[in-house]
Structures are given as C-alpha cells and as structure tokens.
Enzyme design. Structure first.
Site, mmCIF file in Angstrom:
data_model
loop_
_atom_site.group_PDB
_atom_site.id
_atom_site.type_symbol
_atom_site.label_atom_id
_atom_site.label_comp_id
_atom_site.label_asym_id
_atom_site.label_seq_id
_atom_site.Cartn_x
_atom_site.Cartn_y
_atom_site.Cartn_z
ATOM 1 N N ARG A 70 -7.065 0.559 8.643
ATOM 2 C CA ARG A 70 -6.522 0.587 7.288
ATOM 3 C C ARG A 70 -7.393 -0.319 6.415
ATOM 4 O O ARG A 70 -7.800 -1.411 6.848
ATOM 5 C CB ARG A 70 -5.067 0.094 7.239
ATOM 6 C CG ARG A 70 -4.046 1.092 7.762
ATOM 7 C CD ARG A 70 -3.899 2.318 6.851
ATOM 8 N NE ARG A 70 -2.921 3.270 7.359
ATOM 9 C CZ ARG A 70 -3.183 4.324 8.134
ATOM 10 N NH1 ARG A 70 -4.432 4.583 8.510
ATOM 11 N NH2 ARG A 70 -2.224 5.133 8.522
ATOM 12 N N ASP A 118 -14.180 3.884 7.072
ATOM 13 C CA ASP A 118 -13.478 5.156 6.880
ATOM 14 C C ASP A 118 -12.260 4.945 5.990
ATOM 15 O O ASP A 118 -11.596 5.907 5.604
ATOM 16 C CB ASP A 118 -13.043 5.730 8.233
ATOM 17 C CG ASP A 118 -12.438 7.126 8.090
ATOM 18 O OD1 ASP A 118 -13.084 7.983 7.461
ATOM 19 O OD2 ASP A 118 -11.305 7.346 8.568
ATOM 20 N N GLU A 137 -8.015 2.775 -1.591
ATOM 21 C CA GLU A 137 -8.392 4.184 -1.427
ATOM 22 C C GLU A 137 -7.398 5.164 -2.052
ATOM 23 O O GLU A 137 -7.757 6.300 -2.367
ATOM 24 C CB GLU A 137 -8.570 4.528 0.061
ATOM 25 C CG GLU A 137 -7.261 4.572 0.837
ATOM 26 C CD GLU A 137 -7.461 4.959 2.298
ATOM 27 O OE1 GLU A 137 -8.359 4.408 2.952
ATOM 28 O OE2 GLU A 137 -6.705 5.829 2.776
ATOM 29 N N HIS A 150 -11.457 8.471 4.721
ATOM 30 C CA HIS A 150 -10.299 8.579 5.629
ATOM 31 C C HIS A 150 -10.345 9.922 6.372
ATOM 32 O O HIS A 150 -9.385 10.691 6.364
ATOM 33 C CB HIS A 150 -8.988 8.409 4.852
ATOM 34 C CG HIS A 150 -7.905 7.803 5.692
ATOM 35 N ND1 HIS A 150 -7.115 6.766 5.261
ATOM 36 C CD2 HIS A 150 -7.493 8.077 6.956
ATOM 37 C CE1 HIS A 150 -6.257 6.451 6.210
ATOM 38 N NE2 HIS A 150 -6.473 7.228 7.258
HETATM 39 P P1 NAD Z 1 -1.347 1.837 18.528
HETATM 40 O O1 NAD Z 1 0.004 1.459 18.029
HETATM 41 O O2 NAD Z 1 -1.475 2.639 19.759
HETATM 42 O O3 NAD Z 1 -2.229 0.508 18.719
HETATM 43 C C1 NAD Z 1 -2.247 -0.543 17.812
HETATM 44 C C2 NAD Z 1 -2.567 -1.810 18.577
HETATM 45 O O4 NAD Z 1 -2.680 -2.883 17.640
HETATM 46 C C3 NAD Z 1 -1.470 -2.206 19.581
HETATM 47 O O5 NAD Z 1 -2.050 -2.482 20.847
HETATM 48 C C4 NAD Z 1 -0.854 -3.438 18.961
HETATM 49 O O6 NAD Z 1 -0.389 -4.365 19.939
HETATM 50 C C5 NAD Z 1 -2.034 -4.010 18.200
HETATM 51 N N1 NAD Z 1 -1.644 -4.962 17.172
HETATM 52 C C6 NAD Z 1 -0.476 -5.039 16.490
HETATM 53 N N2 NAD Z 1 -0.493 -6.105 15.660
HETATM 54 C C7 NAD Z 1 -1.712 -6.683 15.811
HETATM 55 C C8 NAD Z 1 -2.325 -7.816 15.245
HETATM 56 N N3 NAD Z 1 -1.694 -8.564 14.345
HETATM 57 N N4 NAD Z 1 -3.572 -8.140 15.651
HETATM 58 C C9 NAD Z 1 -4.208 -7.389 16.584
HETATM 59 N N5 NAD Z 1 -3.679 -6.313 17.166
HETATM 60 C C10 NAD Z 1 -2.442 -5.963 16.784
HETATM 61 O O7 NAD Z 1 -2.056 2.552 17.292
HETATM 62 P P2 NAD Z 1 -3.314 3.528 17.328
HETATM 63 O O8 NAD Z 1 -2.835 4.933 17.468
HETATM 64 O O9 NAD Z 1 -4.321 3.011 18.280
HETATM 65 O O10 NAD Z 1 -3.826 3.393 15.815
HETATM 66 C C11 NAD Z 1 -4.368 2.180 15.346
HETATM 67 C C12 NAD Z 1 -4.475 2.242 13.838
HETATM 68 O O11 NAD Z 1 -5.453 3.218 13.472
HETATM 69 C C13 NAD Z 1 -3.191 2.723 13.135
HETATM 70 O O12 NAD Z 1 -2.316 1.650 12.871
HETATM 71 C C14 NAD Z 1 -3.709 3.338 11.862
HETATM 72 O O13 NAD Z 1 -3.682 2.363 10.848
HETATM 73 C C15 NAD Z 1 -5.164 3.684 12.176
HETATM 74 N N6 NAD Z 1 -5.430 5.119 12.139
HETATM 75 C C16 NAD Z 1 -6.424 5.566 11.306
HETATM 76 C C17 NAD Z 1 -6.731 6.915 11.265
HETATM 77 C C18 NAD Z 1 -7.848 7.445 10.384
HETATM 78 O O14 NAD Z 1 -7.918 8.665 10.154
HETATM 79 N N7 NAD Z 1 -8.744 6.610 9.888
HETATM 80 C C19 NAD Z 1 -6.002 7.812 12.052
HETATM 81 C C20 NAD Z 1 -5.016 7.321 12.894
HETATM 82 C C21 NAD Z 1 -4.736 5.965 12.932
#
Ligand code: NAD
Length: 339
Positions: free
Chosen positions: A243, A267, A272, A304
């Site tokens: 994000r 990305d 955005e 994105h």
């Molecule tokens: P997920 O929930 O499987 O993993 C997130 C991880 O972050 C978890 O292991 C959690 O413990 C950890 N976390 C939580 N708080 C934290 C902190 N303060 N510091 C460090 N780590 C922390 O999520 P995911 O499916 O792996 O997705 C991760 C992120 O990717 C999503 O939150 C979303 O914002 C982003 N995303 C972006 C796109 C895109 O198109 N660019 C698409 C999907 C997801």
C-alpha cells in the site's frame, strides 16, 4: 432490492451495486455470474459520500481499493438498506471497520493469487536493476548502445522482506530461487517457517533490497520516512507492491535526490486514489511529487497492477460472489472482516 427491479423478474435476485467498475472487472464478474444468480449494476464511478446514493435498493455494494467506505458512507449505506460491503481485494484499510460493526457486514477476498503480486514485485525489481525499461525504449529506436545500462546481480544480495504472509512468502521463495540471502520482519512472525526473522532496524541496516508485503495499519503508515531512510544502506532498492502510504513519498523523493536510495519500484502510491486506474494522458498533471518521482530514471511506477492476472481476476470474482451469497444467506462468512 428496489420494487422496480423486483417487478422485472419473478424471482428476486440479490442486487449488487458495483463501484469503480473497469472492463476487466465486468468481464470476470459476468463470467462468474453467467447463470444470472445476481443482478449486478456496474458503476464506473468510485463509491464516495457523493455517489453513495447510487447504492439505494441494493443488497450489497462491491468495492475496490480506492473506494471510500468511511463513517459517512457506512451510515448512508445502512440508511439505504445495504447489508454488505464486499471488497474485491485483500486489503481493507479504506473501510472503517469499527464503524461498520453492528451496522453492516464487510467481506473481502483474502487470497486470490499471491503469485500475481509476488511475481509483479520481482518483475519490477528485475526491470529496475537490469535497466530493461531503458533498454526497451532504446532498441525500439534502433539505439543499441549499452552505455548507462549496467545493472547488478541479485545472486548473493540481501533482500529484506517486510510482511511474511501469503504474498511475502511467495516472494521469499522467488528470491531464494535467485540465490539471494533473505531476511524478514513481521509483527507476527511464523516461527515454523524457516524464515530468518530480524527486527526492522536490521532490515534497514542490512538489506540491499527491501520489499514490502505487510498491510497498511497505524503501525506501518510511513514506516519508510526520513528517519528509516537514514538508517538504510546507500543504494538500497525499495519495492512496494503493498500500500502506498507505507512510504512517505516526499521522504522517498528526497532520498532519491540525495542518492541514498538506489532505485524505487512502486506499484502503489500514497495519493493514488485520485490518479491510478485512469488514463490521465493529455491532462495537466497536478501531483508534483508523483510527477517528480516518475521523472527519475531510477523509479518505476505501475498503477496498482500487481493483482492483474487472469487467474487472480477469476478467483476474485468467484470468491466475491460466494462471499455475498454466504453472508446474505446466513449472516456470517468465513471471509468476514471484523474489528
Ligand atoms: P497477509 O495477511 O497474508 O500477510 C500480511 C503479513 O503482514 C502477515 O504475515 C502479518 O503478520 C504481517 N503484518 C501485519 N502487521 C505488520 C506490521 N506492523 N509489520 C510487519 N508485518 C506486519 O496478506 P497478503 O495477502 O500477503 O497481502 C499483503 C498486502 O499486499 C496486503 O495487505 C495488501 O495491502 C497488498 N496487496 C497488494 C496488491 C496489489 O495489487 N498491489 C494485491 C494484493 C494485496
């Protein structure tokens, strides 16, 4: 469901007001709804306090990352009889979950293709460090000079991965395939994972490349700022597919100007919402920070796009409709987001 729409069909269908609809969304949702179970009304506008009136009479709204689902919108949705906010994405930082509690349900798609996002992160990284974005333009113009295109090997470099959930872990596997040394930080480390966890200070200090895969929360907002950039290695490459607001964009720009940051692959961008997903070519561009970042030879911006694969879109559409079906029929859903 409005009386007008009810009258149209003998069987009352679940009505979905679908905001910020793009052609690729419509194609994948129409395919997932080919038996016509749902009545989906696609709006190309985003959901905002001004557009929430469009949701009147629908059972659910379907929203994406840059729709606004704040207190005002949630109260208005409830008044209009909407029972569910169905996010067609994993992140839910744009929804006031506390406000929604007790008023309407919120469901999301927790996993649709971690590969799509992790592979995009690696694509950005490779493009950046091997100067593919520059080489592509050169050879299109029959310029076969190699001057200024020198990159570096990923093999043997240290990558710091922040967030080791679904996407972070796939990204770690990809990096290991490249022979990189992986260190990671997660607020909730998975101790059985074989991942070498360190604290954030060590991530900043030791990493040649840092890739962000954690959610946007109060903890992670601007985790990359002037102070953390000062603690990073000179020449560090930052990759953000998570994000935008994890990174203070002005501090990033300053870090690039000072030659502290070697490259940035973005990305996502903190402002955005007013820019991405639309064709702004031919317009006077108002966001000076983003314009300056894009102008840098060592910054790559995609809008994105990391999620945008066929597999991901199919999974998003199927899971979103199944979430809506499950929640509206039973009042609960395994993919519900709660406080
Ligand atoms: P997920 O929930 O499987 O993993 C997130 C991880 O972050 C978890 O292991 C959690 O413990 C950890 N976390 C939580 N708080 C934290 C902190 N303060 N510091 C460090 N780590 C922390 O999520 P995911 O499916 O792996 O997705 C991760 C992120 O990717 C999503 O939150 C979303 O914002 C982003 N995303 C972006 C796109 C895109 O198109 N660019 C698409 C999907 C997801």
């Amino acid at each position: 469901m409005s009386k007008k729409r009810e009258a149209k069909s003998s069987k009352v269908k679940t009505g979905i007001a679908f905001f910020d609809a793009k052609d690729y969304d419509i194609a994948s949702f129409d395919e997932a709804n080919k038996d016509g179970e749902f009545e989906i009304k696609y709006f190309d506008t985003k959901l905002t306090p001004d557009t929430v009136k469009l949701a009147k009479g629908y059972d659910a709204v379907c929203v994406f990352v840059n729709d606004t689902v704040n207190k005002k919108v949630i109260n208005a949705l409830t008044k209009k009889g909407v029972r569910l906010v169905a996010l067609r994405c994993a992140g839910f930082n744009n929804v006031d979950i506390k406000q929604a509690a007790g008023q309407l349900g919120v469901v999301r798609v927790p996993a649709y293709s971690p590969y799509a996002v992790a592979e995009h992160a690696m694509s950005l990284l490779l493009t950046s460090i091997r100067r593919i974005h520059k080489a592509y333009i050169r050879t299109k113009d029959f310029n076969f000079s190699l001057n200024g295109l020198m990159g570096f090997d990923l093999h043997g470099k240290t990558v710091g991965v922040v967030g080791t959930g679904k996407i972070g872990r796939v990204f770690i596997d990809i990096c290991r395939g490249f022979g990189m040394n992986v260190i990671a930080y997660d607020k909730f480390p998975a101790n059985d994972s074989g991942i070498d966890y360190v604290d954030l200070k060590e991530i900043w200090k030791k990493s040649d490349i840092i890739s962000f895969h954690c959610p946007l929360t109060d903890d992670t907002y601007h985790m990359v700022d002037e102070k953390s950039i000062r603690a990073m290695k000179k020449g560090v490459v930052l990759v953000n597919t998570s994000r935008g607001a994890l990174i203070d964009a002005d501090a990033l720009l300053e870090g690039i100007r000072k030659r502290k940051i070697g490259a940035a692959c973005l990305d996502v961008y903190e402002e955005e919402a007013d820019v991405f997903f639309e064709d702004r070519s031919g317009h006077i561009f108002e966001d000076d920070t983003l314009a300056r970042l894009i102008s840098m030879p060592n910054v790559i911006v995609t809008s994105h796009q990391a999620f945008l694969t066929q597999e991901a879109l199919t999974n998003i559409a199927q899971t979103t409709l199944s979430n809506i079906r499950e929640y509206l029929a039973t009042g609960i859903c395994k993919n519900e987001v709660t406080v």
